[in-house]
Design a protein around this motif. Structure first.
Motif, mmCIF file in Angstrom:
data_model
loop_
_atom_site.group_PDB
_atom_site.id
_atom_site.type_symbol
_atom_site.label_atom_id
_atom_site.label_comp_id
_atom_site.label_asym_id
_atom_site.label_seq_id
_atom_site.Cartn_x
_atom_site.Cartn_y
_atom_site.Cartn_z
ATOM 1 N N LEU A 243 38.533 7.228 27.297
ATOM 2 C CA LEU A 243 39.088 6.884 28.601
ATOM 3 C C LEU A 243 40.573 6.607 28.492
ATOM 4 O O LEU A 243 41.066 6.226 27.428
ATOM 5 C CB LEU A 243 38.445 5.591 29.125
ATOM 6 N N LYS A 244 41.247 6.745 29.595
ATOM 7 C CA LYS A 244 42.566 6.170 29.774
ATOM 8 C C LYS A 244 42.359 5.060 30.783
ATOM 9 O O LYS A 244 41.680 5.256 31.789
ATOM 10 C CB LYS A 244 43.570 7.193 30.295
ATOM 11 N N GLN A 245 42.914 3.896 30.492
ATOM 12 C CA GLN A 245 42.773 2.784 31.420
ATOM 13 C C GLN A 245 44.149 2.297 31.846
ATOM 14 O O GLN A 245 45.104 2.365 31.083
ATOM 15 C CB GLN A 245 41.955 1.654 30.804
ATOM 16 N N MET A 246 44.215 1.841 33.099
ATOM 17 C CA MET A 246 45.485 1.403 33.655
ATOM 18 C C MET A 246 45.208 0.258 34.626
ATOM 19 O O MET A 246 44.226 0.324 35.375
ATOM 20 C CB MET A 246 46.141 2.569 34.404
ATOM 21 N N GLN A 247 46.041 -0.732 34.609
ATOM 22 C CA GLN A 247 45.881 -1.825 35.564
ATOM 23 C C GLN A 247 45.984 -1.275 36.979
ATOM 24 O O GLN A 247 46.808 -0.392 37.266
ATOM 25 C CB GLN A 247 46.914 -2.908 35.328
ATOM 26 N N GLY A 248 45.147 -1.812 37.867
ATOM 27 C CA GLY A 248 45.100 -1.338 39.240
ATOM 28 C C GLY A 248 46.452 -1.399 39.936
ATOM 29 O O GLY A 248 46.838 -0.460 40.641
ATOM 30 N N ALA A 249 47.197 -2.491 39.727
ATOM 31 C CA ALA A 249 48.513 -2.621 40.366
ATOM 32 C C ALA A 249 49.459 -1.535 39.870
ATOM 33 O O ALA A 249 50.231 -0.966 40.653
ATOM 34 C CB ALA A 249 49.089 -4.002 40.104
ATOM 35 N N ARG A 250 49.389 -1.216 38.586
ATOM 36 C CA ARG A 250 50.248 -0.168 38.024
ATOM 37 C C ARG A 250 49.856 1.193 38.598
ATOM 38 O O ARG A 250 50.708 2.022 38.900
ATOM 39 C CB ARG A 250 50.147 -0.164 36.491
ATOM 40 N N PHE A 251 48.570 1.439 38.747
ATOM 41 C CA PHE A 251 48.095 2.690 39.335
ATOM 42 C C PHE A 251 48.620 2.851 40.759
ATOM 43 O O PHE A 251 49.117 3.916 41.139
ATOM 44 C CB PHE A 251 46.564 2.735 39.314
ATOM 45 N N LEU A 252 48.505 1.794 41.559
ATOM 46 C CA LEU A 252 49.002 1.858 42.938
ATOM 47 C C LEU A 252 50.499 2.129 42.978
ATOM 48 O O LEU A 252 50.970 2.930 43.795
ATOM 49 C CB LEU A 252 48.671 0.566 43.686
ATOM 50 N N ALA A 253 51.259 1.481 42.094
ATOM 51 C CA ALA A 253 52.707 1.718 42.035
ATOM 52 C C ALA A 253 52.993 3.166 41.646
ATOM 53 O O ALA A 253 53.903 3.803 42.204
ATOM 54 C CB ALA A 253 53.365 0.751 41.059
ATOM 55 N N LEU A 254 52.214 3.697 40.703
ATOM 56 C CA LEU A 254 52.405 5.070 40.241
ATOM 57 C C LEU A 254 52.155 6.079 41.365
ATOM 58 O O LEU A 254 52.973 6.973 41.596
ATOM 59 C CB LEU A 254 51.475 5.355 39.056
#
Length: 187
Positions: free
Chosen positions: A95-106
């Protein structure tokens, strides 16, 4: 369900080069996260398969979905509350995992918020259709529909049947009937 259309085409390259996404290897049958946890990450499947399930207050398990390479899951972290579902690796999974806030910013910086909302609406519509089927369609037809969905998702053009073994118990959780009834239908 592969991330559809323009959203998926635009998101995949962003994730490939994203330094905020960390790789994680998960062993077969291991939890990625469990119901009640406050995991704040969204997950993207590089390789492998993940099943999403949920338990009723009475302790019955319901399989919600199966995700494969190219899919993402865990968007429930965006609610800010504890997870209600459990994610389990069905096979060795990367998997690749990313914090939700970072995903939204991206996705905001890439102009993909509208596409993301459209994708979530499509997923919600599919879940509503499944709920309607559980309430209105007999279990033999639900089993047939579930097997067709699984064959599209897990089927391989090289082998007959599914590329991943699905137990009668897992089928009963997807269809909303008992294990013995699934066994009877399958025979």
């Amino acid at each position: 369900m592969l991330i559809p259309g323009a959203f998926g085409d635009s998101l995949r390259p962003l994730l490939t080069g994203e330094s905020g996404a960390t790789a994680r290897r998960v062993a077969k049958r291991s939890n990625i996260y469990g119901g009640g946890s406050r995991d704040d990450k969204i997950y993207f499947i590089t390789t492998g398969q993940v099943k999403m399930s949920m338990q009723s207050p009475g302790g019955k398990e319901c399989m919600l979905a199966i995700y494969t390479a190219g899919d993402f899951f865990g968007e429930s972290c965006l609610t800010g509350g504890p997870r209600v579902e459990t994610a389990i690796a069905m096979t060795e999974t990367v998997l690749k995992q990313m914090q939700g806030a970072r995903f939204l910013a991206l996705i905001a910086s890439a102009g993909l918020v509208r596409d993301f909302v459209g994708y979530l609406a499509q997923r919600l519509t599919e879940q509503q259709q499944m709920i309607t089927n559980l309430a209105t369609v007999d279990c033999e037809c639900r089993l047939g529909e579930a097997l067709l969905r699984l064959s599209r998702k897990l089927g391989s053009g090289n082998v007959r049947g599914l590329g991943q073994k699905i137990s009668h118990q897992e089928l009963s959780q997807m269809v909303g009937t008992t294990h013995p009834r699934i066994s009877e239908f399958m025979h």
